[in-house]
Design a protein around this motif. Sequence first.
Motif, PDB file in Angstrom:
ATOM      1  N   ALA A  98       0.919  -1.122  -0.106  1.00 25.60           N
ATOM      2  CA  ALA A  98       0.061   0.058   0.095  1.00 25.60           C
ATOM      3  C   ALA A  98       0.683   1.112  -0.305  1.00 25.60           C
ATOM      4  CB  ALA A  98      -0.784   0.047   1.316  1.00 25.60           C
ATOM      5  N   GLN A  99       1.175   1.837  -1.140  1.00 25.62           N
ATOM      6  CA  GLN A  99       2.101   2.632  -1.256  1.00 25.62           C
ATOM      7  C   GLN A  99       2.021   4.079  -0.347  1.00 25.62           C
ATOM      8  OE1 GLN A  99       2.374   5.071  -5.121  1.00 25.62           O
ATOM      9  NE2 GLN A  99       3.862   3.459  -5.532  1.00 25.62           N
ATOM     10  N   TRP A 100       0.807   4.402  -0.359  1.00 25.32           N
ATOM     11  CA  TRP A 100       0.663   5.641   0.569  1.00 25.32           C
ATOM     12  C   TRP A 100       0.834   5.273   2.004  1.00 25.32           C
ATOM     13  CZ3 TRP A 100       1.507  10.542  -1.162  1.00 25.32           C
ATOM     14  CH2 TRP A 100       1.275  10.708  -2.486  1.00 25.32           C
ATOM     15  N   ALA A 101       0.178   4.335   2.395  1.00 19.25           N
ATOM     16  CA  ALA A 101       0.212   3.987   3.846  1.00 19.25           C
ATOM     17  C   ALA A 101       1.721   3.397   4.323  1.00 19.25           C
ATOM     18  CB  ALA A 101      -0.682   2.784   4.297  1.00 19.25           C
ATOM     19  N   HIS A 102       2.404   2.950   3.212  1.00 19.72           N
ATOM     20  CA  HIS A 102       3.863   2.477   3.608  1.00 19.72           C
ATOM     21  C   HIS A 102       4.686   3.872   3.712  1.00 19.72           C
ATOM     22  CE1 HIS A 102       7.560   0.295   3.022  1.00 19.72           C
ATOM     23  NE2 HIS A 102       7.832   1.139   2.613  1.00 19.72           N
ATOM     24  N   ALA A 103       4.562   4.702   2.852  1.00 24.21           N
ATOM     25  CA  ALA A 103       5.282   5.912   2.945  1.00 24.21           C
ATOM     26  C   ALA A 103       4.895   6.745   4.385  1.00 24.21           C
ATOM     27  CB  ALA A 103       4.890   6.890   1.676  1.00 24.21           C
ATOM     28  N   GLY A 104       3.637   6.781   4.655  1.00 25.95           N
ATOM     29  CA  GLY A 104       3.360   7.447   6.071  1.00 25.95           C
ATOM     30  C   GLY A 104       4.324   6.561   6.994  1.00 25.95           C
ATOM     31  N   VAL A 105       3.873   5.431   7.032  1.00 25.81           N
ATOM     32  CA  VAL A 105       4.575   4.447   8.267  1.00 25.81           C
ATOM     33  C   VAL A 105       6.200   4.855   8.307  1.00 25.81           C
ATOM     34  CG1 VAL A 105       5.217   2.314   8.829  1.00 25.81           C
ATOM     35  CG2 VAL A 105       2.666   2.853   8.352  1.00 25.81           C
ATOM     36  N   MET A 106       6.763   4.721   7.101  1.00 27.18           N
ATOM     37  CA  MET A 106       8.202   4.702   6.958  1.00 27.18           C
ATOM     38  C   MET A 106       8.584   6.358   7.406  1.00 27.18           C
ATOM     39  SD  MET A 106       9.186   1.778   6.412  1.00 27.18           S
ATOM     40  CE  MET A 106      10.851   1.906   5.886  1.00 27.18           C
ATOM     41  N   THR A 107       7.784   7.161   6.875  1.00 29.35           N
ATOM     42  CA  THR A 107       8.146   8.753   7.339  1.00 29.35           C
ATOM     43  C   THR A 107       8.073   8.837   8.979  1.00 29.35           C
ATOM     44  OG1 THR A 107       7.211   9.464   5.137  1.00 29.35           O
ATOM     45  CG2 THR A 107       7.603  11.103   6.973  1.00 29.35           C
ATOM     46  N   VAL A 108       6.952   8.310   9.532  1.00 29.80           N
ATOM     47  CA  VAL A 108       6.927   8.561  11.064  1.00 29.80           C
ATOM     48  C   VAL A 108       8.143   7.468  11.593  1.00 29.80           C
ATOM     49  CG1 VAL A 108       5.566   7.646  13.031  1.00 29.80           C
ATOM     50  CG2 VAL A 108       4.600   8.671  11.047  1.00 29.80           C
ATOM     51  N   GLY A 109       8.319   6.561  11.139  1.00 26.75           N
ATOM     52  CA  GLY A 109       9.370   5.839  11.968  1.00 26.75           C
ATOM     53  C   GLY A 109      10.957   6.475  11.658  1.00 26.75           C
ATOM     54  N   GLY A 110      11.281   7.013  10.470  1.00 26.10           N
ATOM     55  CA  GLY A 110      12.691   7.618  10.088  1.00 26.10           C
ATOM     56  C   GLY A 110      12.506   9.025  10.884  1.00 26.10           C
ATOM     57  N   THR A 111      11.443   9.659  11.124  1.00 27.73           N
ATOM     58  CA  THR A 111      11.475  11.012  11.978  1.00 27.73           C
ATOM     59  C   THR A 111      11.628  10.638  13.561  1.00 27.73           C
ATOM     60  OG1 THR A 111       9.941  11.709  10.343  1.00 27.73           O
ATOM     61  CG2 THR A 111      10.010  12.848  12.567  1.00 27.73           C
ATOM     62  N   LEU A 112      11.106   9.457  13.931  1.00 28.20           N
ATOM     63  CA  LEU A 112      11.293   9.163  15.286  1.00 28.20           C
ATOM     64  C   LEU A 112      12.748   8.664  15.536  1.00 28.20           C
ATOM     65  CD1 LEU A 112       8.162   7.068  16.448  1.00 28.20           C
ATOM     66  CD2 LEU A 112       8.925   9.258  17.108  1.00 28.20           C
ATOM     67  N   VAL A 113      13.423   8.224  14.665  1.00 24.01           N
ATOM     68  CA  VAL A 113      14.877   7.782  14.810  1.00 24.01           C
ATOM     69  C   VAL A 113      15.529   8.943  14.744  1.00 24.01           C
ATOM     70  CG1 VAL A 113      16.828   6.490  13.643  1.00 24.01           C
ATOM     71  CG2 VAL A 113      14.398   5.409  14.295  1.00 24.01           C
ATOM     72  N   GLY A 114      15.273   9.726  13.810  1.00 25.53           N
ATOM     73  CA  GLY A 114      16.191  11.124  13.746  1.00 25.53           C
ATOM     74  C   GLY A 114      16.196  11.994  14.992  1.00 25.53           C
ATOM     75  N   LEU A 115      14.785  12.056  15.504  1.00 21.22           N
ATOM     76  CA  LEU A 115      14.599  12.753  16.830  1.00 21.22           C
ATOM     77  C   LEU A 115      15.327  12.040  18.130  1.00 21.22           C
ATOM     78  CD1 LEU A 115      10.628  13.815  16.527  1.00 21.22           C
ATOM     79  CD2 LEU A 115      12.710  15.329  16.112  1.00 21.22           C
ATOM     80  N   ALA A 116      15.315  10.834  17.881  1.00 25.62           N
ATOM     81  CA  ALA A 116      16.302  10.038  18.787  1.00 25.62           C
ATOM     82  C   ALA A 116      17.530  10.310  19.269  1.00 25.62           C
ATOM     83  CB  ALA A 116      15.818   8.516  18.787  1.00 25.62           C
ATOM     84  N   HIS A 117      18.043  10.467  17.710  1.00 22.32           N
ATOM     85  CA  HIS A 117      19.548  11.221  17.877  1.00 22.32           C
ATOM     86  C   HIS A 117      19.775  12.529  18.354  1.00 22.32           C
ATOM     87  CE1 HIS A 117      21.748   7.514  15.746  1.00 22.32           C
ATOM     88  NE2 HIS A 117      20.578   7.451  15.040  1.00 22.32           N
ATOM     89  N   LEU A 118      18.928  13.013  17.797  1.00 29.97           N
ATOM     90  CA  LEU A 118      18.854  14.680  18.349  1.00 29.97           C
ATOM     91  C   LEU A 118      18.684  14.820  19.871  1.00 29.97           C
ATOM     92  CD1 LEU A 118      16.800  16.320  15.689  1.00 29.97           C
ATOM     93  CD2 LEU A 118      19.499  16.376  15.773  1.00 29.97           C
ATOM     94  N   ALA A 119      17.686  13.848  20.508  1.00 26.84           N
ATOM     95  CA  ALA A 119      17.671  13.820  21.912  1.00 26.84           C
ATOM     96  C   ALA A 119      18.877  13.156  22.717  1.00 26.84           C
ATOM     97  CB  ALA A 119      16.480  12.935  22.410  1.00 26.84           C
ATOM     98  N   ASN A 120      19.471  12.347  21.914  1.00 30.51           N
ATOM     99  CA  ASN A 120      20.825  11.546  22.346  1.00 30.51           C
ATOM    100  C   ASN A 120      21.935  12.725  22.657  1.00 30.51           C
ATOM    101  OD1 ASN A 120      21.858   9.370  23.663  1.00 30.51           O
ATOM    102  ND2 ASN A 120      23.121   9.131  21.786  1.00 30.51           N
ATOM    103  N   LEU A 121      21.871  13.598  21.486  1.00 31.97           N
ATOM    104  CA  LEU A 121      22.888  14.606  21.369  1.00 31.97           C
ATOM    105  C   LEU A 121      22.787  15.569  22.588  1.00 31.97           C
ATOM    106  CD1 LEU A 121      23.207  15.671  17.526  1.00 31.97           C
ATOM    107  CD2 LEU A 121      25.207  15.062  19.038  1.00 31.97           C
ATOM    108  N   ARG A 122      21.589  15.995  22.812  1.00 37.00           N
ATOM    109  CA  ARG A 122      21.174  17.018  23.903  1.00 37.00           C
ATOM    110  C   ARG A 122      21.778  16.267  25.161  1.00 37.00           C
ATOM    111  NH1 ARG A 122      16.291  20.768  23.888  1.00 37.00           N
ATOM    112  NH2 ARG A 122      17.870  22.442  24.332  1.00 37.00           N
ATOM    113  N   LEU A 123      21.194  14.966  25.526  1.00 37.91           N
ATOM    114  CA  LEU A 123      21.542  14.574  26.501  1.00 37.91           C
ATOM    115  C   LEU A 123      22.823  14.139  26.872  1.00 37.91           C
ATOM    116  CD1 LEU A 123      18.738  11.654  26.444  1.00 37.91           C
ATOM    117  CD2 LEU A 123      18.722  13.689  28.093  1.00 37.91           C
ATOM    118  N   ASN A 124      23.760  13.960  25.871  1.00 40.36           N
ATOM    119  CA  ASN A 124      25.097  13.628  25.995  1.00 40.36           C
ATOM    120  C   ASN A 124      25.624  14.989  26.130  1.00 40.36           C
ATOM    121  OD1 ASN A 124      25.733  11.029  25.720  1.00 40.36           O
ATOM    122  ND2 ASN A 124      25.410  10.899  23.623  1.00 40.36           N
TER     123      ASN A 124
END
Length: 135
Positions: A98-124
């Motif tokens: 399901a192209q649009w659903a897949h794109a939405g899910v992958m966008t949310v997952g990638g954004t969470l991972v990116g935000l986790a790295h930014l949070a880790n930078l701040r915590l460090n």
Amino acid sequence: MSPRHHALLDRIGATGSLLCALHCALLPVVIALLPSIGLAGLLGERIEVAFVLFASAVGLYSLVSGYRRHRLWQALALMLPGLLILWVGILYPPLHQAQWAHAGVMTVGGTLVGLAHLANLRLNAGHVHGPSCAH
């Protein structure tokens, strides 16, 4: 690993993850345009799997080592669901088809991972070992 290397690894991870999220958000539009210029094969499943493998390896290494340093769970609380969402997006065939659903899910997952790295930078950055710290 030195704090400088931790920061570099988190910056690389955040950049890669946010590029992955951007890739996933734009993928449906790009897929519609690529056949008209003869480049439809460039966005195959292998690139997507490579993004998720990269995000998983760099993310887990960076955030687990960061957690050992600062002992705060906030970055991991973003990373683990983000990676789970990415892997479900790749491994669950009905969602992957399901192209649009897949794109939405992958966008949310990638954004969470990116935000986790930014949070880790701040915590460090906020965690300083004093002379009497036993870490």
